[in-house]
Motif scaffolding. Sequence first.
Motif, PDB file in Angstrom:
ATOM      1  N   MET A 144       0.844  -1.202   0.000  1.00  0.00           N
ATOM      2  CA  MET A 144       0.000   0.000   0.000  1.00  0.00           C
ATOM      3  C   MET A 144       0.884   1.258   0.000  1.00  0.00           C
ATOM      4  N   SER A 145       0.576   2.190  -0.883  1.00  0.00           N
ATOM      5  CA  SER A 145       1.420   3.389  -0.970  1.00  0.00           C
ATOM      6  C   SER A 145       1.113   4.344   0.197  1.00  0.00           C
ATOM      7  N   VAL A 146       1.994   5.297   0.373  1.00  0.00           N
ATOM      8  CA  VAL A 146       1.830   6.246   1.475  1.00  0.00           C
ATOM      9  C   VAL A 146       0.530   7.026   1.331  1.00  0.00           C
ATOM     10  N   ILE A 147       0.279   7.446   0.086  1.00  0.00           N
ATOM     11  CA  ILE A 147      -0.914   8.275  -0.133  1.00  0.00           C
ATOM     12  C   ILE A 147      -2.189   7.479   0.143  1.00  0.00           C
ATOM     13  N   THR A 148      -2.210   6.204  -0.260  1.00  0.00           N
ATOM     14  CA  THR A 148      -3.395   5.383   0.003  1.00  0.00           C
ATOM     15  C   THR A 148      -3.642   5.272   1.506  1.00  0.00           C
ATOM     16  N   VAL A 149      -2.568   4.966   2.229  1.00  0.00           N
ATOM     17  CA  VAL A 149      -2.699   4.846   3.685  1.00  0.00           C
ATOM     18  C   VAL A 149      -3.174   6.165   4.279  1.00  0.00           C
ATOM     19  N   ALA A 150      -2.570   7.273   3.790  1.00  0.00           N
ATOM     20  CA  ALA A 150      -2.953   8.583   4.318  1.00  0.00           C
ATOM     21  C   ALA A 150      -4.416   8.866   4.037  1.00  0.00           C
ATOM     22  N   LEU A 151      -4.871   8.493   2.844  1.00  0.00           N
ATOM     23  CA  LEU A 151      -6.276   8.737   2.500  1.00  0.00           C
ATOM     24  C   LEU A 151      -7.206   7.913   3.380  1.00  0.00           C
ATOM     25  N   ILE A 152      -6.880   6.622   3.544  1.00  0.00           N
ATOM     26  CA  ILE A 152      -7.738   5.769   4.380  1.00  0.00           C
ATOM     27  C   ILE A 152      -7.742   6.281   5.814  1.00  0.00           C
ATOM     28  N   GLY A 153      -6.541   6.609   6.307  1.00  0.00           N
ATOM     29  CA  GLY A 153      -6.432   7.117   7.681  1.00  0.00           C
ATOM     30  C   GLY A 153      -7.242   8.382   7.866  1.00  0.00           C
ATOM     31  N   THR A 154      -7.120   9.314   6.902  1.00  0.00           N
ATOM     32  CA  THR A 154      -7.815  10.595   7.009  1.00  0.00           C
ATOM     33  C   THR A 154      -9.326  10.406   6.969  1.00  0.00           C
ATOM     34  N   LEU A 155      -9.766   9.527   6.060  1.00  0.00           N
ATOM     35  CA  LEU A 155     -11.204   9.283   5.937  1.00  0.00           C
ATOM     36  C   LEU A 155     -11.759   8.683   7.225  1.00  0.00           C
ATOM     37  N   THR A 156     -11.002   7.728   7.785  1.00  0.00           N
ATOM     38  CA  THR A 156     -11.428   7.127   9.045  1.00  0.00           C
ATOM     39  C   THR A 156     -11.518   8.193  10.133  1.00  0.00           C
ATOM     40  N   TYR A 157     -10.490   9.065  10.152  1.00  0.00           N
ATOM     41  CA  TYR A 157     -10.490  10.148  11.134  1.00  0.00           C
ATOM     42  C   TYR A 157     -11.748  10.978  10.976  1.00  0.00           C
ATOM     43  N   TRP A 158     -12.036  11.371   9.746  1.00  0.00           N
ATOM     44  CA  TRP A 158     -13.187  12.230   9.460  1.00  0.00           C
ATOM     45  C   TRP A 158     -14.474  11.582   9.967  1.00  0.00           C
ATOM     46  N   ILE A 159     -14.650  10.303   9.574  1.00  0.00           N
ATOM     47  CA  ILE A 159     -15.894   9.616   9.936  1.00  0.00           C
ATOM     48  C   ILE A 159     -16.058   9.536  11.455  1.00  0.00           C
ATOM     49  N   PHE A 160     -14.991   9.171  12.155  1.00  0.00           N
ATOM     50  CA  PHE A 160     -15.126   9.041  13.610  1.00  0.00           C
ATOM     51  C   PHE A 160     -15.243  10.391  14.293  1.00  0.00           C
ATOM     52  N   PHE A 161     -14.550  11.381  13.752  1.00  0.00           N
ATOM     53  CA  PHE A 161     -14.623  12.731  14.322  1.00  0.00           C
ATOM     54  C   PHE A 161     -16.062  13.233  14.282  1.00  0.00           C
ATOM     55  N   VAL A 162     -16.735  12.969  13.157  1.00  0.00           N
ATOM     56  CA  VAL A 162     -18.102  13.470  12.995  1.00  0.00           C
ATOM     57  C   VAL A 162     -19.089  12.611  13.783  1.00  0.00           C
ATOM     58  N   LEU A 163     -18.905  11.288  13.713  1.00  0.00           N
ATOM     59  CA  LEU A 163     -19.906  10.408  14.319  1.00  0.00           C
ATOM     60  C   LEU A 163     -19.848  10.400  15.834  1.00  0.00           C
ATOM     61  N   ASP A 164     -18.653  10.542  16.391  1.00  0.00           N
ATOM     62  CA  ASP A 164     -18.508  10.312  17.831  1.00  0.00           C
ATOM     63  C   ASP A 164     -19.555  10.999  18.685  1.00  0.00           C
ATOM     64  N   PRO A 165     -19.690  12.334  18.594  1.00  0.00           N
ATOM     65  CA  PRO A 165     -20.638  12.905  19.553  1.00  0.00           C
ATOM     66  C   PRO A 165     -22.086  12.655  19.188  1.00  0.00           C
ATOM     67  N   TYR A 166     -22.377  12.235  17.959  1.00  0.00           N
ATOM     68  CA  TYR A 166     -23.772  12.196  17.523  1.00  0.00           C
ATOM     69  C   TYR A 166     -24.391  10.807  17.576  1.00  0.00           C
ATOM     70  N   ILE A 167     -23.542   9.784  17.629  1.00  0.00           N
ATOM     71  CA  ILE A 167     -24.097   8.442  17.770  1.00  0.00           C
ATOM     72  C   ILE A 167     -23.643   7.961  19.137  1.00  0.00           C
ATOM     73  N   LEU A 168     -24.512   7.330  19.873  1.00  0.00           N
ATOM     74  CA  LEU A 168     -24.188   6.948  21.242  1.00  0.00           C
ATOM     75  C   LEU A 168     -23.748   8.197  21.990  1.00  0.00           C
ATOM     76  N   SER A 169     -22.694   8.122  22.762  1.00  0.00           N
ATOM     77  CA  SER A 169     -22.383   9.306  23.551  1.00  0.00           C
ATOM     78  C   SER A 169     -20.985   9.802  23.264  1.00  0.00           C
ATOM     79  N   TRP A 170     -20.704  10.951  23.864  1.00  0.00           N
ATOM     80  CA  TRP A 170     -19.427  11.619  23.723  1.00  0.00           C
ATOM     81  C   TRP A 170     -18.281  10.699  24.148  1.00  0.00           C
ATOM     82  N   GLN A 171     -17.197  10.705  23.391  1.00  0.00           N
ATOM     83  CA  GLN A 171     -15.992   9.939  23.751  1.00  0.00           C
ATOM     84  C   GLN A 171     -16.259   8.444  23.842  1.00  0.00           C
ATOM     85  N   CYS A 172     -17.092   7.932  22.934  1.00  0.00           N
ATOM     86  CA  CYS A 172     -17.282   6.486  22.917  1.00  0.00           C
ATOM     87  C   CYS A 172     -16.667   5.910  21.653  1.00  0.00           C
ATOM     88  N   LEU A 173     -17.206   6.331  20.489  1.00  0.00           N
ATOM     89  CA  LEU A 173     -16.724   5.753  19.243  1.00  0.00           C
ATOM     90  C   LEU A 173     -15.343   6.257  18.857  1.00  0.00           C
TER      91      LEU A 173
END
Lengths: 268, 272
Positions: free
Chosen positions: A1-30
């Motif tokens: 896996m190239s650096v950019i692919t890893v960076a993209l997957i990592g960033t996307l995961t970050y984005w999804i969890f950053f947004v979902l965390d407070p809105y699904i279940l509770s704060w500081q869970c997901l």
Amino acid sequence: MSVITVALIGTLTYWIFFVLDPYILSWQCLNRPIVVAPILGLLLGDFQTGIIMGASLESIFMGISAIGGSVPADALSASIVAVCYTILTGSNVETGLAIALPIGTVMASLSSVVLSFSSALAPYWEKLAVSGKPRAFLAQNLVFSGLIYPLPNVIIIFLGIAFGVTGLSNTLNALPPFVMTGLTAASSMMVAVGFAILISMIWSKDVASFFFVGYVMAKILKMDSLSIAIIGGAIAITMFFYEKQLIDVKNSMVVSEKKSPDDEEDFF
Amino acid sequence: MDKKILNREEKKVLKSMFIRSHLTFLSFNMTKMEANGFTATMQPAIEDVYKGDEEGKKEAYARHQNFFNTHAVPFSFIAGLSYAMEKEHKQKQSVDVKTIESIKAALMGPTAGMFDSLFFNCLRIIAAGVAIGLCSQGNFMGVPIFIFLYGITQSILKYFCVKYGYIYGTSFIDKIFSSGLMPALRKSASILGVTMVGAMTAGIVNVPLNWTVQMGDTSVVILDVLNSIFPGILSIVLVLFLMRLIKKGRRPVQLIVGIFAFAFIGAIIGIF
């Protein structure tokens, strides 16, 4: 896996969890390392490393709590960068963990800067809420929280994984010092505006002195809020029964006033 | 307390409020913290209570746009309670506006402290401990167990909080109102509200002055001098000064721009 692919997957995961965390279940869970690291490991094709790192990162960040608005180190970004780094370089888990904490600190200070800018939007939200368009209010808030607000963090995370963590902290250090100091100072004073609005709603001369009572209990006696609430509650309940007596007396006087003309008639 | 039976309309509103109460941190910002989440949660309630009353709706929205901050679970309880208070305010005029504000202000501080220690500092540590034990052996089950113990339990509690906040709020207010004790409740609620706001000011508002004046050989730290007069005097002065400006009719946006300017000028001349 190239650096950019890893960076993209990592960033996307970050984005999804950053947004979902407070809105699904509770704060500081997901967005805890224990959840994020295994899932990111799964996405990057190294589930086992993800699970092990999740356990180690969680034990590092477990004790770092974020109460009262200021976050000492951001667990989510630290986990993402650490897992990406470990899987990318194939290095041992310990090296990945070592860069987790500095990244968390940098991201936490960045978040407080973003937060201080978002404070400037408060009047806009108020106007929108009062305008009586509930759908527009909800939709715009969701777009802001989901897409616009995470953007600076997302960009930084991507650059950090793709081009290295040192470049990131060098860039932040290159800013003139007054920018960061000014933003941090503004951010910590901003909450005074919200407080001032709230106080102006409930302030009245007959109870204003209790503002200082509460202040002294918290600041000088260093009491926690539950203890203050118990003392404040005791005063409030005493006051309630005192007022109740006054009301009862007033009512009985009204009753006797009503009676008195009859009495007079009888007398004469 | 006699059991109140919810009608269909109320059930619908409460369900919608429960789902929306997960938006606690919607557009969280330092000025009003969870105000946007609270407004979003209150929307179904306000739309229901003030149906066809545009003026009342606007006032209610403005009321619930005020500073708000507590833990996510009591957040739902206070929202349910606010629904009850708004309904009583509109239909029977039993609760006045100031009491709604005071009760919200009185509840947010202590509930935040209580539930933060209960969930964030206790249950989370237990859940994470169990999960870390499993995951460090390479067992994936740790992840769903953590989510269930820490996340799902809170979500379930939020449901009951919003429902019983409404039910008990309504019956409590009815009882007080029918015995004619509303002025007494108003007074005691505002005492508790103002006390808690004072306590929160001490904890949250902070003026980060970092100013040292050189006087000959000795250097004087201005913040220490001010704090020796009264600890945190600057926070009180700042909040009361801003309150005065608001009472004079200044708009919040002017204050926010003012604070940005003050912070930057301060940073440039080196007092922060």
